[in-house]
Design an enzyme around this catalytic site. Sequence first.
Site, PDB file in Angstrom:
ATOM      1  N   THR A 127     -20.907   4.902  -7.517  1.00 17.66           N
ATOM      2  CA  THR A 127     -20.052   3.994  -8.296  1.00 17.66           C
ATOM      3  C   THR A 127     -20.651   3.773  -9.680  1.00 17.66           C
ATOM      4  O   THR A 127     -21.876   3.851  -9.852  1.00 17.66           O
ATOM      5  CB  THR A 127     -19.919   2.631  -7.581  1.00 17.66           C
ATOM      6  OG1 THR A 127     -19.338   1.680  -8.477  1.00 17.66           O
ATOM      7  CG2 THR A 127     -21.269   2.078  -7.135  1.00 17.66           C
ATOM      8  N   ASP A 128     -19.805   3.453 -10.656  1.00 19.97           N
ATOM      9  CA  ASP A 128     -20.329   3.137 -11.993  1.00 19.97           C
ATOM     10  C   ASP A 128     -21.101   1.815 -11.992  1.00 19.97           C
ATOM     11  O   ASP A 128     -21.853   1.532 -12.925  1.00 19.97           O
ATOM     12  CB  ASP A 128     -19.204   3.120 -13.037  1.00 19.97           C
ATOM     13  CG  ASP A 128     -18.164   2.032 -12.823  1.00 19.97           C
ATOM     14  OD1 ASP A 128     -18.219   1.320 -11.801  1.00 19.97           O
ATOM     15  OD2 ASP A 128     -17.271   1.898 -13.688  1.00 19.97           O
ATOM     16  N   GLU A 129     -20.934   1.017 -10.925  1.00 20.99           N
ATOM     17  CA  GLU A 129     -21.631  -0.277 -10.890  1.00 20.99           C
ATOM     18  C   GLU A 129     -23.147  -0.108 -10.810  1.00 20.99           C
ATOM     19  O   GLU A 129     -23.893  -1.059 -11.070  1.00 20.99           O
ATOM     20  CB  GLU A 129     -21.121  -1.139  -9.729  1.00 20.99           C
ATOM     21  CG  GLU A 129     -19.644  -1.468  -9.878  1.00 20.99           C
ATOM     22  CD  GLU A 129     -19.149  -2.540  -8.928  1.00 20.99           C
ATOM     23  OE1 GLU A 129     -19.929  -3.437  -8.566  1.00 20.99           O
ATOM     24  OE2 GLU A 129     -17.965  -2.469  -8.546  1.00 20.99           O
ATOM     25  N   TYR A 151     -24.430  -5.240  -3.588  1.00 23.22           N
ATOM     26  CA  TYR A 151     -23.616  -4.040  -3.356  1.00 23.22           C
ATOM     27  C   TYR A 151     -24.084  -2.896  -4.238  1.00 23.22           C
ATOM     28  O   TYR A 151     -24.406  -1.809  -3.754  1.00 23.22           O
ATOM     29  CB  TYR A 151     -22.128  -4.337  -3.614  1.00 23.22           C
ATOM     30  CG  TYR A 151     -21.296  -3.077  -3.830  1.00 23.22           C
ATOM     31  CD1 TYR A 151     -21.027  -2.214  -2.772  1.00 23.22           C
ATOM     32  CD2 TYR A 151     -20.787  -2.751  -5.094  1.00 23.22           C
ATOM     33  CE1 TYR A 151     -20.294  -1.043  -2.967  1.00 23.22           C
ATOM     34  CE2 TYR A 151     -20.058  -1.596  -5.298  1.00 23.22           C
ATOM     35  CZ  TYR A 151     -19.807  -0.738  -4.235  1.00 23.22           C
ATOM     36  OH  TYR A 151     -19.085   0.413  -4.437  1.00 23.22           O
ATOM     37  N   LYS A 155     -25.897   0.686  -3.396  1.00 24.05           N
ATOM     38  CA  LYS A 155     -25.293   1.976  -3.789  1.00 24.05           C
ATOM     39  C   LYS A 155     -26.271   2.763  -4.664  1.00 24.05           C
ATOM     40  O   LYS A 155     -26.342   3.983  -4.572  1.00 24.05           O
ATOM     41  CB  LYS A 155     -23.969   1.758  -4.525  1.00 24.05           C
ATOM     42  CG  LYS A 155     -22.826   1.268  -3.658  1.00 24.05           C
ATOM     43  CD  LYS A 155     -22.390   2.270  -2.603  1.00 24.05           C
ATOM     44  CE  LYS A 155     -21.711   3.490  -3.198  1.00 24.05           C
ATOM     45  NZ  LYS A 155     -21.186   4.383  -2.115  1.00 24.05           N
TER      46      LYS A 155
HETATM   47  P1  NAD Z   1     -13.432   1.011   2.053  1.00 26.76           P
HETATM   48  O1  NAD Z   1     -14.167  -0.236   2.371  1.00 26.76           O
HETATM   49  O2  NAD Z   1     -11.950   0.981   1.955  1.00 26.76           O
HETATM   50  O3  NAD Z   1     -13.786   2.132   3.141  1.00 26.76           O
HETATM   51  C1  NAD Z   1     -15.067   2.289   3.667  1.00 26.76           C
HETATM   52  C2  NAD Z   1     -14.946   3.120   4.946  1.00 26.76           C
HETATM   53  O4  NAD Z   1     -16.272   3.364   5.458  1.00 26.76           O
HETATM   54  C3  NAD Z   1     -14.167   2.419   6.061  1.00 26.76           C
HETATM   55  O5  NAD Z   1     -13.260   3.328   6.659  1.00 26.76           O
HETATM   56  C4  NAD Z   1     -15.255   1.985   7.042  1.00 26.76           C
HETATM   57  O6  NAD Z   1     -14.787   1.916   8.383  1.00 26.76           O
HETATM   58  C5  NAD Z   1     -16.288   3.084   6.855  1.00 26.76           C
HETATM   59  N1  NAD Z   1     -17.653   2.661   7.211  1.00 26.76           N
HETATM   60  C6  NAD Z   1     -18.287   1.529   6.801  1.00 26.76           C
HETATM   61  N2  NAD Z   1     -19.517   1.476   7.349  1.00 26.76           N
HETATM   62  C7  NAD Z   1     -19.668   2.626   8.088  1.00 26.76           C
HETATM   63  C8  NAD Z   1     -20.726   3.152   8.870  1.00 26.76           C
HETATM   64  N3  NAD Z   1     -21.884   2.489   9.030  1.00 26.76           N
HETATM   65  N4  NAD Z   1     -20.542   4.352   9.469  1.00 26.76           N
HETATM   66  C9  NAD Z   1     -19.368   5.021   9.343  1.00 26.76           C
HETATM   67  N5  NAD Z   1     -18.319   4.549   8.624  1.00 26.76           N
HETATM   68  C10 NAD Z   1     -18.473   3.363   8.002  1.00 26.76           C
HETATM   69  O7  NAD Z   1     -14.091   1.568   0.705  1.00 26.76           O
HETATM   70  P2  NAD Z   1     -13.436   2.431  -0.479  1.00 26.76           P
HETATM   71  O8  NAD Z   1     -12.928   1.514  -1.522  1.00 26.76           O
HETATM   72  O9  NAD Z   1     -12.551   3.462   0.115  1.00 26.76           O
HETATM   73  O10 NAD Z   1     -14.758   3.097  -1.070  1.00 26.76           O
HETATM   74  C11 NAD Z   1     -15.187   4.395  -0.650  1.00 26.76           C
HETATM   75  C12 NAD Z   1     -16.449   4.763  -1.405  1.00 26.76           C
HETATM   76  O11 NAD Z   1     -16.191   4.755  -2.794  1.00 26.76           O
HETATM   77  C13 NAD Z   1     -17.620   3.804  -1.177  1.00 26.76           C
HETATM   78  O12 NAD Z   1     -18.797   4.549  -1.078  1.00 26.76           O
HETATM   79  C14 NAD Z   1     -17.617   2.931  -2.432  1.00 26.76           C
HETATM   80  O13 NAD Z   1     -18.905   2.451  -2.716  1.00 26.76           O
HETATM   81  C15 NAD Z   1     -17.133   3.933  -3.461  1.00 26.76           C
HETATM   82  N6  NAD Z   1     -16.488   3.333  -4.638  1.00 26.76           N
HETATM   83  C16 NAD Z   1     -15.372   2.582  -4.513  1.00 26.76           C
HETATM   84  C17 NAD Z   1     -14.754   2.049  -5.646  1.00 26.76           C
HETATM   85  C18 NAD Z   1     -13.473   1.240  -5.563  1.00 26.76           C
HETATM   86  O14 NAD Z   1     -12.957   0.857  -6.619  1.00 26.76           O
HETATM   87  N7  NAD Z   1     -12.911   0.993  -4.393  1.00 26.76           N
HETATM   88  C19 NAD Z   1     -15.302   2.248  -6.898  1.00 26.76           C
HETATM   89  C20 NAD Z   1     -16.450   3.009  -6.998  1.00 26.76           C
HETATM   90  C21 NAD Z   1     -17.013   3.571  -5.862  1.00 26.76           C
END
Ligand code: NAD
Length: 328
Positions: A127-129, A151, A155
């Site tokens: 993530t950019d964070e 968080y 990450k």
């Molecule tokens: P989300 O919370 O919707 O999905 C996370 C998924 O991971 C879920 O399906 C959950 O069941 C699964 N999970 C959690 N813990 C687990 C574990 N221990 N073992 C197996 N599965 C597990 O998140 P998202 O928004 O889809 O984000 C996906 C990725 O993208 C993450 O790594 C997040 O850090 C990154 N990200 C998200 C954003 C955003 O804007 N949403 C921005 C930058 C980066």
Amino acid sequence: MRILVTGGAGFIGSNFVRRTLDDAYPGLEGAEVVVYDALTYSGNLANLAPVAASPRYSFVHGDIRDSALLDSTLPGIDAIVHFAAESHVDRSVRDAGPFVETNVVGTQRLLDAALRAGTKRFVHVSTDEVYGSIAEGSWAEDRPLEPNSPYSASKAGSDLLARSFHRTHGMNVSITRCSNNYGPYHFPEKLIPLFVTNLIDGQHVPLYGTGENIRDWLHVDDHTRGIAMVLVGGRAGEIYNIGGGTELTNRELTQMMLDATGRDWSYVDAVDDRKGHDLRYSVDISKIRSELGYEPLVPFDQGLADVVQWYRDRRDWWEPLKVRAELE
Ligand code: NAD
């Protein structure tokens, strides 16, 4: 090609799975997808319903911290795309424990299992964070990491572990760092789906602080297309920023959501600012643009209008989630 997608039942991971199985990505046509997901509160098999009948799709209910299950799952896997994470900043402010457990320890166990299995390709979704907050200009990939929330710190830990497995073991790892995503199937605790679903129902929305925080919004379709490009053509050991090119203050974004739902500022409650709230995120996407030809394609106003319509149409999807998570 057989791809293991961790966190494939979440918001972004499920988009990547649906679109891979729709053959939306050059170089991944015909790929098989194994979703590996623990189905935490944000994981939802309904997100995968559109592809559940595909003969190229299978599901493993598992935790990325479960080394034994990983060892029995990874043989035959050509590539891992690692989305699984605890992803909500506010939850990490309340309790950092699960963030370290899943994001740091889980990623280490997954990387170790991939090393044991000899998995040929690994894309880590960061993530950019991890960069912290930037008042002016944009971050290139070589900026130092200065994460501010539990968080983003967790990450950053997983991001650096992924990098270390390339440097130490020569694993073919690439890392992506994206800006704020929005789109359909977004869990309704996050800003856009929370505000849109509340406003559709005539409920108030909580705006942090003065609302001057700036985010760069990236449609999830653009994000996952960028990830697919990195998976297919990204270089080992390299980091690629993925951005959407639409910077808005939270006040500007709120105004757009009020307009889209026919509400006004009387529906907005100012609430105490989030602790450690980063003021601005902004990624420089020159590298992925020049190396891989990535461009964000979804204009924000169109993407937001589509999302508002999606939440109007898919009450069946979000209402039970809000009730279960006691969101308001
Ligand atoms: P989300 O919370 O919707 O999905 C996370 C998924 O991971 C879920 O399906 C959950 O069941 C699964 N999970 C959690 N813990 C687990 C574990 N221990 N073992 C197996 N599965 C597990 O998140 P998202 O928004 O889809 O984000 C996906 C990725 O993208 C993450 O790594 C997040 O850090 C990154 N990200 C998200 C954003 C955003 O804007 N949403 C921005 C930058 C980066």
